[in-house]
Design an enzyme around this catalytic site. Structure first.
Site, PDB file in Angstrom:
ATOM      1  N   GLU A 119      38.919  26.680 -25.855  1.00 34.48           N
ATOM      2  CA  GLU A 119      38.053  26.706 -24.672  1.00 34.48           C
ATOM      3  C   GLU A 119      36.611  26.939 -25.104  1.00 34.48           C
ATOM      4  O   GLU A 119      36.319  27.920 -25.785  1.00 34.48           O
ATOM      5  CB  GLU A 119      38.487  27.823 -23.715  1.00 34.48           C
ATOM      6  CG  GLU A 119      37.688  27.828 -22.428  1.00 34.48           C
ATOM      7  CD  GLU A 119      38.112  28.944 -21.483  1.00 34.48           C
ATOM      8  OE1 GLU A 119      38.034  30.122 -21.858  1.00 34.48           O
ATOM      9  OE2 GLU A 119      38.533  28.623 -20.342  1.00 34.48           O
ATOM     10  N   TYR A 144      31.513  23.174 -19.237  1.00 40.26           N
ATOM     11  CA  TYR A 144      32.814  23.736 -19.610  1.00 40.26           C
ATOM     12  C   TYR A 144      33.646  22.640 -20.261  1.00 40.26           C
ATOM     13  O   TYR A 144      33.695  21.512 -19.768  1.00 40.26           O
ATOM     14  CB  TYR A 144      33.538  24.260 -18.363  1.00 40.26           C
ATOM     15  CG  TYR A 144      34.932  24.766 -18.663  1.00 40.26           C
ATOM     16  CD1 TYR A 144      35.158  26.115 -18.922  1.00 40.26           C
ATOM     17  CD2 TYR A 144      36.018  23.879 -18.709  1.00 40.26           C
ATOM     18  CE1 TYR A 144      36.431  26.569 -19.216  1.00 40.26           C
ATOM     19  CE2 TYR A 144      37.292  24.338 -19.000  1.00 40.26           C
ATOM     20  CZ  TYR A 144      37.494  25.680 -19.253  1.00 40.26           C
ATOM     21  OH  TYR A 144      38.752  26.131 -19.550  1.00 40.26           O
TER      22      TYR A 144
END
Ligand code: GDP
Ligand code: MN
Length: 398
Positions: free
Chosen positions: A207, A119
């Site tokens: 993101e 991530y």
């Protein structure tokens, strides 16, 4: 402002980041064409909606066991079958709400064999005013869940805008992702490219989830990007990526009049000035046992035209059974606001109960204008009084 995954990936690819090849498609035929232009033997068919959680999402029209909004395909025929199932149907994910979103666009990409998922995101940290890079070894799942269950697996790196992304930030990123050797070097380079793109494009958020390791290479497999709308004028190339069909049509209309409009689930339309007053208005309506249908913030410079546009937007929602106007006259005087309300109410022939609470500069003059208008405007003295009155009116009418 948000954009689609395929658009974000195009921007990131331009900035030098490693992104699998792919093409957007609006029809099944285009999806097949797109797949033919990719090498195979693995393809991914991805629903393009402005919401995450697509992989685990469900299509409202398909049986519960049908696959979600991100599907692997091992042949062009499979790409075609998946495109047929997805296009035009409604994808419901954890981020869309129960109504879901219609899938009008697909993204066909090169399928990647994933070794491990990571991530990586960038956001503006309001506390420091700096950009924060957030990285985790736990990719592919929602970062909120990781933060809740295993916060120690999240690394946050604050980046001073005066220095930009420095080599030590890159090393901290690689360390946080537990990447060494060549993969560590890739992470450092990718971190800098991502930060530079974030600043150059005036992003509010980027993101990447997952950032995947495949065959010794880091790859951006999913990307979400949003932009600071105050900087939109500097980026016509970004503004042109806007997909208004993904936005609430009333919010788009409100934006054209420089009004902030948020649709909610109740039946009382709220016209306010200032977000703080909006929150207080919503709270006090709830306290009195009802729920707002929306809030429409006319801002500091509420002209007659703006007030009229706000009424029009609020009334175009059939759920609205009454309107509460709660305005504090500061820079804008109450008498000017009252004139705006009266003119707009006359023009619009408002048929639902209308409660108006004014406070601030020239409040007596403002109230006199409302009282003398001959319109069925119900005046209120304070916030509590206003909420009680509109809730009672709406309940009575029901
Ligand atoms: P999201 O569910 O909206 O976040 O969509 P993603 O693009 O993140 O896809 C969801 C999941 O599908 C990812 O976390 C991956 O596990 C998987 N996925 C996406 N692209 C690929 C791919 O190219 N290959 C493989 N094997 N899995 C993929
Ligand atoms: Mn994702």
């Amino acid at each position: 402002m948000n954009i689609h995954e395929y658009q974000a990936k195009e921007l990131l690819a331009k900035a030098g980041l490693p992104v699998p090849a792919g093409h957007a498609a609006l029809t099944v035929e285009e999806a097949v064409e797109a797949a033919k232009r990719l090498p195979g033997p693995l393809w991914v068919v991805k629903a393009q909606i402005h919401a995450g959680g697509r992989g685990k999402g469900k299509f409202a029209e398909l049986p519960a066991e049908a696959k979600g909004g991100v599907r692997l395909a091992k042949s062009i025929d499979e790409v075609e079958a998946n495109a047929k199932e997805m296009l035009g149907n409604t994808l419901v994910t954890i981020q869309t709400g129960d109504a879901g979103k219609q899938v009008n666009r697909l993204y066909i990409t090169d399928g990647v064999d994933i070794g491990k998922e990571y991530y990586l995101s960038l956001v503006v940290d309001r506390a420091t005013g700096w950009v924060a890079m957030i990285a985790s070894t736990e990719g592919g799942m929602s970062i909120e869940d990781v933060a809740h269950e295993t916060p120690e697996k999240i690394t946050t790196i604050a980046i001073d805008p005066a220095t930009g992304f420095m080599p030590h930030h890159g090393r901290a990123l690689a360390f946080g992702l537990k990447l060494t050797g060549d993969l560590g070097k890739q992470a450092q380079k990718l971190g800098k490219q991502l930060y530079d793109a974030f600043v150059a494009l005036d992003c509010a958020m980027i993101e990447i989830n997952p950032l995947a390791e495949s065959d010794g290479k880091l790859m951006v497999l999913d990307a979400k990007m949003s932009f600071d709308s105050n900087a939109e004028f500097r980026h016509p190339e970004v503004a042109s990526l806007r997909d208004e069909s993904e936005e609430d049509p009333m919010e788009v209309e409100a934006g054209k009049h420089d009004l902030a409009y948020i649709k909610l689930d109740g039946d009382i339309g709220c016209m306010v000035n200032g977000a703080g007053l909006a929150m207080a208005t919503m709270d006090i309506i709830k306290l009195n046992g009802a729920f707002p249908a929306n809030f429409c913030d006319v801002g500091g410079g509420a002209s007659k035209e703006k007030v009229a546009a706000a009424f029009k937007i609020i009334l175009s929602d059939p759920a609205v059974k009454g309107i509460l106007v709660n305005i504090f006259g500061g820079i804008m005087r109450c008498d000017t606001i009252a004139e705006g309300i009266v003119a707009a109410a006359r023009e619009m022939a408002i048929e639902v109960p209308l409660v108006v609470r004014l406070e601030g500069t020239n409040v007596a003059e403002g109230k006199a204008i409302l009282a003398g208008s001959g319109l069925a405007i119900i005046p209120a003295d304070d916030l509590g009084d206003a909420a009680r009155k509109i809730v009672a009116e709406v309940k009575q009418a029901a």
